[in-house]
Design a protein around this motif. Structure first.
Motif, PDB file in Angstrom:
ATOM      1  N   VAL A  12      -5.675 -12.126   1.823  1.00 35.36           N
ATOM      2  CA  VAL A  12      -5.921 -11.397   0.582  1.00 35.36           C
ATOM      3  C   VAL A  12      -7.213 -10.622   0.743  1.00 35.36           C
ATOM      4  CG1 VAL A  12      -6.501 -11.645  -1.860  1.00 35.36           C
ATOM      5  CG2 VAL A  12      -4.683 -13.023  -0.877  1.00 35.36           C
ATOM      6  N   TYR A  19      -7.175  -7.986  -6.074  1.00 34.21           N
ATOM      7  CA  TYR A  19      -6.869  -8.863  -4.946  1.00 34.21           C
ATOM      8  C   TYR A  19      -5.439  -8.597  -4.502  1.00 34.21           C
ATOM      9  CZ  TYR A  19     -11.267 -11.123  -5.818  1.00 34.21           C
ATOM     10  OH  TYR A  19     -12.610 -11.367  -5.955  1.00 34.21           O
ATOM     11  N   THR A  20      -5.309  -8.136  -3.272  1.00 30.48           N
ATOM     12  CA  THR A  20      -4.037  -7.659  -2.753  1.00 30.48           C
ATOM     13  C   THR A  20      -3.688  -8.411  -1.470  1.00 30.48           C
ATOM     14  OG1 THR A  20      -4.574  -5.476  -3.636  1.00 30.48           O
ATOM     15  CG2 THR A  20      -2.794  -5.579  -2.035  1.00 30.48           C
ATOM     16  N   VAL A  21      -2.416  -8.815  -1.349  1.00 33.56           N
ATOM     17  CA  VAL A  21      -1.940  -9.479  -0.140  1.00 33.56           C
ATOM     18  C   VAL A  21      -1.749  -8.419   0.945  1.00 33.56           C
ATOM     19  CG1 VAL A  21      -0.082 -10.842   0.883  1.00 33.56           C
ATOM     20  CG2 VAL A  21      -0.766 -11.261  -1.492  1.00 33.56           C
ATOM     21  N   LEU A  39      -3.859 -15.639  -7.555  1.00 32.63           N
ATOM     22  CA  LEU A  39      -4.920 -15.780  -6.562  1.00 32.63           C
ATOM     23  C   LEU A  39      -5.308 -17.253  -6.417  1.00 32.63           C
ATOM     24  CD1 LEU A  39      -6.981 -14.534  -4.624  1.00 32.63           C
ATOM     25  CD2 LEU A  39      -8.510 -14.242  -6.598  1.00 32.63           C
ATOM     26  N   TRP A  42      -2.595 -18.814  -4.393  1.00 36.18           N
ATOM     27  CA  TRP A  42      -2.733 -18.373  -3.001  1.00 36.18           C
ATOM     28  C   TRP A  42      -3.759 -19.232  -2.279  1.00 36.18           C
ATOM     29  CZ3 TRP A  42      -0.502 -14.680   0.140  1.00 36.18           C
ATOM     30  CH2 TRP A  42      -1.147 -14.451   1.351  1.00 36.18           C
TER      31      TRP A  42
END
Length: 89
Positions: A12, A19-21, A39, A42
């Protein structure tokens, strides 16, 4: 009991405040932006294999959220991750 974990090769990143994968190598077909609860999930799954019950208990302990809403968030998170080949059980 079914345990889920994030596959190696994904992380991430904070991209412009979201917050991006991201795939460590190559690209993901879809952009996956994580909510606060996603998040949290994750980070929980990156630490160890976790059951859905453990995810639910962790969310309820850390967020002011109903059980029904928490379960819905977990289901959406797991479905999105599985459809994009990010998790394994």
């Amino acid at each position: 009991m079914l345990f889920v974990r994030i596959k190696d090769g994904f992380s991430v990143k904070n991209l412009d405040g979201q917050y991006t994968v991201v795939a460590d190598k190559g690209e993901l077909e879809n952009t996956i932006v994580l909510t606060d609860t996603a998040l949290f999930l994750w980070n929980l799954l990156k630490e160890k294999n976790v059951s859905k019950t453990e995810m639910l208990n962790a969310i309820l302990d850390n967020f002011d959220i109903s059980t029904v809403l928490a379960l819905g968030n977990i289901d959406v998170f797991l479905r999105t991750m599985k459809e994009n080949g990010i998790t394994e059980d």
